[in-house]
Design an enzyme around this catalytic site. Sequence first.
Site, mmCIF file in Angstrom:
data_model
loop_
_atom_site.group_PDB
_atom_site.id
_atom_site.type_symbol
_atom_site.label_atom_id
_atom_site.label_comp_id
_atom_site.label_asym_id
_atom_site.label_seq_id
_atom_site.Cartn_x
_atom_site.Cartn_y
_atom_site.Cartn_z
ATOM 1 N N SER A 241 0.729 -1.172 0.046
ATOM 2 C CA SER A 241 0.118 0.026 -0.038
ATOM 3 C C SER A 241 1.144 1.237 0.076
ATOM 4 O O SER A 241 1.975 1.347 0.353
ATOM 5 C CB SER A 241 -1.025 0.076 1.213
ATOM 6 O OG SER A 241 -1.893 -1.118 1.362
HETATM 7 N N1 SAH Z 1 -0.996 -4.778 4.120
HETATM 8 C C1 SAH Z 1 -0.337 -5.347 2.898
HETATM 9 C C2 SAH Z 1 -1.062 -4.629 1.672
HETATM 10 C C3 SAH Z 1 -1.128 -5.657 0.495
HETATM 11 S S1 SAH Z 1 -2.405 -5.401 -0.546
HETATM 12 C C4 SAH Z 1 0.958 -4.445 2.710
HETATM 13 O O1 SAH Z 1 1.290 -3.616 3.736
HETATM 14 O O2 SAH Z 1 1.857 -4.703 1.831
HETATM 15 C C5 SAH Z 1 -3.892 -6.239 0.137
HETATM 16 C C6 SAH Z 1 -3.548 -7.956 0.277
HETATM 17 O O3 SAH Z 1 -4.799 -8.617 0.762
HETATM 18 C C7 SAH Z 1 -3.118 -8.709 -0.722
HETATM 19 O O4 SAH Z 1 -1.876 -9.402 -0.394
HETATM 20 C C8 SAH Z 1 -4.188 -9.769 -0.959
HETATM 21 O O5 SAH Z 1 -3.649 -11.181 -1.495
HETATM 22 C C9 SAH Z 1 -4.916 -9.870 0.255
HETATM 23 N N2 SAH Z 1 -6.145 -10.361 0.326
HETATM 24 C C10 SAH Z 1 -7.239 -10.069 -0.548
HETATM 25 N N3 SAH Z 1 -8.208 -10.649 -0.336
HETATM 26 C C11 SAH Z 1 -8.064 -11.552 0.790
HETATM 27 C C12 SAH Z 1 -8.811 -12.026 1.706
HETATM 28 N N4 SAH Z 1 -10.165 -12.469 1.542
HETATM 29 N N5 SAH Z 1 -8.205 -12.611 2.966
HETATM 30 C C13 SAH Z 1 -7.143 -12.300 3.199
HETATM 31 N N6 SAH Z 1 -6.085 -11.527 2.508
HETATM 32 C C14 SAH Z 1 -6.549 -10.975 1.319
#
Ligand code: SAH
Length: 216
Positions: A66
């Site tokens: 993010s």
């Molecule tokens: N907090 C992360 C942001 C990653 S983007 C960071 O700082 O890097 C969002 C993430 O949510 C992705 O890795 C994606 O695979 C995950 N995601 C999407 N749907 C999800 C679900 N139902 N349960 C858990 N994770 C999920």
Amino acid sequence: MILKDLPKHKGLRNQLVVIIEAKGIKDKNVLSAIKKIPRHVFMDSSFIDFAYQDKPFPIAAEQTISQPYTVAFQTELLKVKSGDKILEIGTGSGYQTAVLIELGAEVYSIERQKELYNLTKKFLPKVGYVPKKLMFGDGYLGMPDAAPFDGILVTAGAPYVPKTLLGQLKIGGRLVIPVGEGSQIMTLFIRKGDTSFEKHEFGDFRFVPLLKNSNK
Ligand code: SAH
């Protein structure tokens, strides 16, 4: 991965914090966590020059780390106190997880992509950030075994607000969740009682979608 943190990186982080502060982030603890955590080590080494721009960036499994401002905005809304039990949905690179740990939270985090889950589980302890629990699974279900939580932070765009997550908050607990398809409205729920919640809406953001079920 380059694990070194050089004066050059620290200098770039200080500039990033100035930018984020100018965009309205006030919480000193959040700002100092961002100043301290080497975001570049959470990204592939070939993208090192992008690590301290205030932008999201691609990571493994077609996901993104993010934008620093978004991480700061969501974390500020969560109002983390040292010792709080926080559930993160969407572990991704682990950067947001590290910010929460830096604030003194006990962090539980769920990731639905097996590849990312495996990578981040190995990586976080190497850089000194040890979550309480990382789980491979579906964030829509939360983590009933570890509930209730002081805060739940969803880091992917949710098409609707999962009732299960609201039910896993302590009274007084906060759920920060971007809601919408395409673009999302940052939404904060505060649990006031068994069935009563206060709802606050903030600006528009753009996240990768919160998908159903886990993906091996
Ligand atoms: N907090 C992360 C942001 C990653 S983007 C960071 O700082 O890097 C969002 C993430 O949510 C992705 O890795 C994606 O695979 C995950 N995601 C999407 N749907 C999800 C679900 N139902 N349960 C858990 N994770 C999920």
